[in-house]
Design a protein around this motif. Sequence first.
Motif, PDB file in Angstrom:
ATOM      1  N   ILE A  21       0.846  -1.208   0.000  1.00 34.04           N
ATOM      2  CA  ILE A  21       0.000   0.000   0.000  1.00 34.04           C
ATOM      3  C   ILE A  21       0.875   1.250   0.000  1.00 34.04           C
ATOM      4  O   ILE A  21       0.615   2.217  -0.726  1.00 34.04           O
ATOM      5  CB  ILE A  21      -0.931  -0.017   1.225  1.00 34.04           C
ATOM      6  CG1 ILE A  21      -1.973  -1.132   1.090  1.00 34.04           C
ATOM      7  CG2 ILE A  21      -1.629   1.331   1.389  1.00 34.04           C
ATOM      8  CD1 ILE A  21      -2.826  -1.339   2.328  1.00 34.04           C
ATOM      9  N   SER A  25      -0.177   2.958  -3.384  1.00 35.88           N
ATOM     10  CA  SER A  25      -1.412   3.716  -3.201  1.00 35.88           C
ATOM     11  C   SER A  25      -1.139   5.222  -3.188  1.00 35.88           C
ATOM     12  O   SER A  25      -0.100   5.680  -2.707  1.00 35.88           O
ATOM     13  CB  SER A  25      -2.089   3.288  -1.889  1.00 35.88           C
ATOM     14  OG  SER A  25      -3.236   4.073  -1.661  1.00 35.88           O
ATOM     15  N   THR A  27      -3.251   7.156  -1.563  1.00 32.19           N
ATOM     16  CA  THR A  27      -3.674   7.549  -0.201  1.00 32.19           C
ATOM     17  C   THR A  27      -3.256   6.447   0.777  1.00 32.19           C
ATOM     18  O   THR A  27      -4.106   5.758   1.364  1.00 32.19           O
ATOM     19  CB  THR A  27      -5.197   7.751  -0.155  1.00 32.19           C
ATOM     20  OG1 THR A  27      -5.837   6.527  -0.597  1.00 32.19           O
ATOM     21  CG2 THR A  27      -5.621   8.898  -1.052  1.00 32.19           C
ATOM     22  N   LYS A  31      -5.348   3.910   4.044  1.00 33.54           N
ATOM     23  CA  LYS A  31      -5.482   2.475   3.769  1.00 33.54           C
ATOM     24  C   LYS A  31      -4.678   1.625   4.759  1.00 33.54           C
ATOM     25  O   LYS A  31      -5.117   0.556   5.184  1.00 33.54           O
ATOM     26  CB  LYS A  31      -5.043   2.181   2.337  1.00 33.54           C
ATOM     27  CG  LYS A  31      -5.990   2.761   1.296  1.00 33.54           C
ATOM     28  CD  LYS A  31      -5.560   2.396  -0.114  1.00 33.54           C
ATOM     29  CE  LYS A  31      -6.548   2.946  -1.142  1.00 33.54           C
ATOM     30  NZ  LYS A  31      -6.155   2.635  -2.534  1.00 33.54           N
ATOM     31  N   CYS A  34      -6.664   1.531   7.972  1.00 32.05           N
ATOM     32  CA  CYS A  34      -7.779   0.579   7.864  1.00 32.05           C
ATOM     33  C   CYS A  34      -7.277  -0.862   7.934  1.00 32.05           C
ATOM     34  O   CYS A  34      -7.894  -1.727   8.573  1.00 32.05           O
ATOM     35  CB  CYS A  34      -8.539   0.800   6.555  1.00 32.05           C
ATOM     36  SG  CYS A  34      -9.455   2.367   6.503  1.00 32.05           S
ATOM     37  N   LEU A  35      -6.143  -1.118   7.257  1.00 33.41           N
ATOM     38  CA  LEU A  35      -5.562  -2.461   7.273  1.00 33.41           C
ATOM     39  C   LEU A  35      -5.193  -2.883   8.701  1.00 33.41           C
ATOM     40  O   LEU A  35      -5.525  -3.991   9.148  1.00 33.41           O
ATOM     41  CB  LEU A  35      -4.328  -2.499   6.381  1.00 33.41           C
ATOM     42  CG  LEU A  35      -3.536  -3.816   6.367  1.00 33.41           C
ATOM     43  CD1 LEU A  35      -4.327  -4.910   5.668  1.00 33.41           C
ATOM     44  CD2 LEU A  35      -2.178  -3.617   5.678  1.00 33.41           C
TER      45      LEU A  35
END
Length: 373
Positions: A21, A25, A27, A31, A34-35
């Motif tokens: 990520i 990514s 953002t 993320k 959240c992960l």
Amino acid sequence: MMMITISLLLSVTLLVAANVIAYRSKTPTAKVVCLCLGFLLVPQFFNFFSPPVALLAVLLLLAVVIWRELLRGPSSFRGLSLVATMIAFAVPVMYALKDARLRARYPYESLEARLPASPAARAMPVSSQALDRLDQLEVRMGRSYIRSHRLMMLHERSVEIFVRHYGFGVTRMVPGPSAQNLALEGRDGPDILQPGPPAGPPRSPGEWLRLPATDEEPLARLHEFGIYDFAFPESFGYVKDRRHVAGFKPHRLSHVPETSPRGWQVRTLDLVGLLLNDEPRVYVSAHLPRMGALRGVPTRPLDKFEMVGLTAIKNGDDLLSVRDGDAIRMVGAIRSVKSCVTCHGGERGDLLGAFTYVLQLDEKSNVEPRPGL
């Protein structure tokens, strides 16, 4: 091993996913957050909690915040994530090393060599009064002791220690094994001196006055407290079987049993051994009984009163007490309760030994003894 494998797979998955990520990514912060929250919360729904994985998730959350504040490239996050991983696994490893030292300090040992080869003495049917007192003692002896549980955790759950270590999550409510909470105060101290000098021989049986039941009951409680202190269930440690016992402390009296009502105090308290000799013998010592220090202690045969008392005990009583001149003489049974059977064998109620007491009226007491007392 399955728990360790699952924890390692989850940790690797979390570490790789967070770095992917961060590299790809636009953002990454949201993320990665959240992960990490997912790895913290989702396993709880499956009743699974791994301290290294949970700690890694928390440290990665911190790492991504530091990374975004520094505004560095993806390679910086990789370094931070690797440091987080090392910390996440170093913490339980340190706990595991601490517990390894505790296991070396409280190893499994066999009690077979310490226990008599002959079984406990079988008694005739125990009287209803003796059975009631045995029930009361068993209630006291049968409580659940956290020290035993901690020693069990130390030895029987060592395989899980890396991933499910006590001291994490809700298990913080019950502290795990430590040098402080596995020690037992009063069990390793110096021997306690007998309160008074040895008593002379008893008078002839015709001069004894049997105490009435109302006067014997306080003495029965004194004897019960003495048995409890002598055995002290917390000193049993963790008993898997008689060949695998951890943290056992030899039976001993840590203090003189409490003074009975009406001013009577214990003058001498000796242990009657029933199992190591062909005939019962009384251990003669200037100190209160301590099993770990009985080797080499001289013994004597039972006197006239002790023979009568032991006969009464073998016939099912648990206590015999008489007024003998200006003293009270008493013999009390030491019977096996359920928690004793694992090591001593036999059955509940078997006779393991006896205490023989001499009590005298406290000179400071203003109580005038009644004919019984």
